[in-house]
Design a protein around this motif. Structure first.
Motif, PDB file in Angstrom:
ATOM      1  N   ARG A  24      -5.549  12.798  -1.169  1.00 13.61           N
ATOM      2  CA  ARG A  24      -4.226  13.350  -0.859  1.00 13.61           C
ATOM      3  C   ARG A  24      -3.182  12.351  -1.313  1.00 13.61           C
ATOM      4  O   ARG A  24      -3.432  11.135  -1.392  1.00 13.61           O
ATOM      5  N   ALA A  25      -2.002  12.841  -1.616  1.00 11.33           N
ATOM      6  CA  ALA A  25      -0.941  11.985  -2.150  1.00 11.33           C
ATOM      7  C   ALA A  25      -0.396  11.060  -1.074  1.00 11.33           C
ATOM      8  O   ALA A  25      -0.319  11.432   0.099  1.00 11.33           O
ATOM      9  N   PRO A  26      -0.005   9.844  -1.449  1.00  8.53           N
ATOM     10  CA  PRO A  26       0.621   8.938  -0.469  1.00  8.53           C
ATOM     11  C   PRO A  26       2.011   9.424  -0.075  1.00  8.53           C
ATOM     12  O   PRO A  26       2.678  10.126  -0.842  1.00  8.53           O
ATOM     13  N   ARG A  27       2.456   8.994   1.113  1.00 10.91           N
ATOM     14  CA  ARG A  27       3.790   9.397   1.603  1.00 10.91           C
ATOM     15  C   ARG A  27       4.744   8.211   1.737  1.00 10.91           C
ATOM     16  O   ARG A  27       5.877   8.390   2.169  1.00 10.91           O
TER      17      ARG A  27
ATOM     18  N   ASN B  86       0.846  -1.188   0.000  1.00 12.33           N
ATOM     19  CA  ASN B  86       0.000   0.000   0.000  1.00 12.33           C
ATOM     20  C   ASN B  86       0.886   1.244   0.000  1.00 12.33           C
ATOM     21  O   ASN B  86       1.718   1.402   0.894  1.00 12.33           O
ATOM     22  N   PRO B  87       0.746   2.149  -0.982  1.00  9.14           N
ATOM     23  CA  PRO B  87       1.651   3.304  -1.049  1.00  9.14           C
ATOM     24  C   PRO B  87       1.556   4.255   0.139  1.00  9.14           C
ATOM     25  O   PRO B  87       2.496   5.005   0.395  1.00  9.14           O
ATOM     26  N   TYR B  88       0.444   4.239   0.850  1.00  5.60           N
ATOM     27  CA  TYR B  88       0.307   5.149   1.984  1.00  5.60           C
ATOM     28  C   TYR B  88       1.149   4.685   3.165  1.00  5.60           C
ATOM     29  O   TYR B  88       1.865   5.483   3.772  1.00  5.60           O
ATOM     30  N   VAL B  89       1.081   3.404   3.464  1.00  3.20           N
ATOM     31  CA  VAL B  89       1.886   2.815   4.537  1.00  3.20           C
ATOM     32  C   VAL B  89       2.341   1.446   4.032  1.00  3.20           C
ATOM     33  O   VAL B  89       1.521   0.560   3.790  1.00  3.20           O
ATOM     34  N   LEU B  90       3.634   1.280   3.857  1.00  3.30           N
ATOM     35  CA  LEU B  90       4.143   0.169   3.061  1.00  3.30           C
ATOM     36  C   LEU B  90       3.969  -1.195   3.700  1.00  3.30           C
ATOM     37  O   LEU B  90       3.990  -2.215   2.995  1.00  3.30           O
ATOM     38  N   ASP B  91       3.792  -1.261   5.024  1.00  7.50           N
ATOM     39  CA  ASP B  91       3.556  -2.579   5.621  1.00  7.50           C
ATOM     40  C   ASP B  91       2.069  -2.929   5.660  1.00  7.50           C
ATOM     41  O   ASP B  91       1.689  -3.983   6.174  1.00  7.50           O
TER      42      ASP B  91
END
Length: 532
Positions: A518-521, A194-199
């Protein structure tokens, strides 16, 4: 509803987008993303930001010569090379992508543009047949020779001038192999993040399509759904996904689970791109003309007088319910009437659906495998999976395959009675709710906050909101609604059969009012305990 009505309403969506632009915070969100772990959308030409640009804006720049399809395609290929190693969403790019783009360049120069998708880069889920690229459904069993021909929807994309950018990873066999699968994992592609939170997990079998869009690796993507596999990855990756009415998009050449529920559908970062892609997938290419855009008199931001039934689904947790409360308040402030509803028959649908799918999968996967090199039927596929260690690197189970082998055939009277009851109750669950409350649509949370990806545990994905429309064959549309911490939550809208155009028009208004994108971080993990 018929194609003419769909065309009129999609034209209205497009016209409204040109009047209002993209949802308010898009540019600001993209700039904020520049300070995170990944760059914002790479410039593809003067004034183009891949995170925020829409297809109508791209076509306007191509028309005035400020941008070419080749420049746009190169920008997406650069973006994939730079960003995809973080999320592992793209299985392969098409070596002919730039050749396709060059042909579109010539059409733009010559004034022979084929429609709104001409020169637009599209990613395909890797269970959609392509004659010149492998189509694997994520399995090593299909990794060899490509299919003999394109899926019908790919033929339509090519005729519309779209650039086939490549193939997106998916949950192997569309998550219909193991009892406890891990979404976004395939033996061919590994695990998509998941691009928002990689785990965290990207959800659903169209996981790669959703994650790739969130990371701005294509302008649009194609997903497929039997129950939740377009809308859940859209919700969980903070993008838009439309599951069309059953039959609106051809199933020909798509690896199946069930002909009674399967459909391909468009996914994008905004509703207007989703609508334009549907117009091509459904064969309604007349939408490409300027006259269709000029006919779009209605403004999709107008929600006043619309009646929306809110199905809260408190089982998804207090924080998701809080997002729904905020959503209802925003829609009411825009003039919509929001009433709380609980569609009936859900327990019975849950009881009947899975056994029906087992019988249908056995029938339909046998028919598909007979068209490909490799295992020729489900029994051979079970043996292949058992004897190839590469198929077992995340989870070894193939319980659904084995249960499907033992399921009653689709000629069995009990199966037929169950499928008939499923169709009746699922349609009544939506039709009766909409009629009772005089609704334009039913809304519910698309997804919980993304759970941590864990091969040993599998998914934590009991998400009932997608089932009524999926089983009924009715359309559903997920748009970004908000977040729990860093994790996106979608709002799922559903309506009656062939109400795709109305649903997209309403969805454009909801998207504009909620302004939730909103863009992923690309955070490695998050401290929120909203999911587990």
């Amino acid at each position: 509803m018929g194609k003419r009505s769909v065309a009129t309403l999609i034209a209205a969506v497009v016209a409204g987008s040109l009047l209002t632009g993209a949802p308010g915070p898009r540019a600001e969100a993209a700039e904020a993303g520049a300070g995170g772990a990944s760059p914002p959308g790479s410039p593809a030409g003067p004034g183009v930001d891949l995170d925020t640009v829409t297809i109508p804006e791209l076509q306007a720049r191509m028309a005035d010569g400020a941008l070419t399809p080749t420049a746009l395609t190169r920008a997406y290929l650069r973006r994939i090379k730079a960003v995809d190693p973080k999320i592992n969403a793209v299985l392969r790019t098409d070596p002919k992508a730039l050749r396709q783009a060059a042909a579109s360049d010539a059409r733009h120069r010559n004034g022979t543009v084929r429609g709104p998708l001409d020169g637009i880069p599209v990613l395909l889920k890797d269970n959609v047949n392509t004659r010149d690229l492998p189509t694997t459904a994520g399995s090593l069993a299909l990794k060899g020779t490509p299919p003999d021909s394109d899926a019908e929807l790919v033929t339509r994309l090519r005729h519309a001038g779209a650039v086939i950018l490549g193939k997106a990873n998916l949950s192997e066999w569309a998550n219909f192999r193991a009892a406890k699968p891990t979404s976004g994992w395939s033996a061919v592609g590994g695990q998509t993040k998941n691009p928002y939170v990689l785990d965290r997990n990207p959800c659903g079998s169209s996981a790669g399509s959703g994650a790739a869009l969130a990371a701005s690796l294509a302008q649009v993507a194609i997903g497929t759904e039997t129950d939740g596999s377009i809308v859940c990855p859209a919700g969980m990756n903070g993008v838009v996904g439309h599951k069309p009415s059953l039959g609106l998009v051809s199933q020909d050449g798509v690896v199946p689970i069930s002909a009674e529920q399967d459909t391909a559908g468009p996914m994008a970062r905004n509703v207007v791109d989703t609508a334009l892609t549907l117009s091509v997938l459904s064969g309604d290419t007349a939408l490409g003309g300027g006259s269709a855009l000029a006919d779009g008199a209605s403004h999709p931001g107008k929600l006043r007088g619309k009646r929306i039934g809110l199905w809260r689904l408190p089982s998804l947790g207090d924080e998701v319910d809080a997002v729904m409360t905020r959503t209802a308040k925003k829609l009411r402030s825009a003039g919509a009437k929001v009433v709380e509803v609980t569609p009936p028959y859900q327990d019975r649908l849950a009881e009947l659906e899975f056994p029906a799918l087992l019988s249908e999968f056995h029938r339909d996967i046998n028919a598909y495998l007979a068209t490909r090199h490799g295992p020729q039927n489900l029994a051979e596929l079970v043996e292949f999976t058992r004897t190839h260690p590469g198929e077992q690197t995340c989870f070894a189970g193939q319980e659904l395959f084995e249960q499907a082998l033992e399921a009653p055939p689709t000629t069995d009277p009990e199966y037929r009675a169950n499928r008939a009851e499923l169709k009746d109750l699922s349609r009544r669950s939506i039709d009766e709710t909409m009629a009772k409350h005089h609704l334009d649509a039913i809304a519910s949370p698309t997804n919980p906050p993304a759970w941590t990806t864990d091969c040993a545990r599998g998914d934590n994905d009991v998400i009932p909101s997608s089932t009524p429309a999926a089983v009924a064959g009715y359309p559903s549309l997920s748009v970004p609604a908000g977040s729990v911490g860093e994790l996106p939550i979608g709002l799922l809208l559903m309506a009656g059969d062939r109400q795709d155009g109305e649903l997209l028009s309403l969805g454009a208004g909801v998207e504009h009012r909620l302004d939730a994108w909103r863009a992923p971080r690309y955070l490695p993990t998050t401290g929120t305990n909203a999911s587990h």
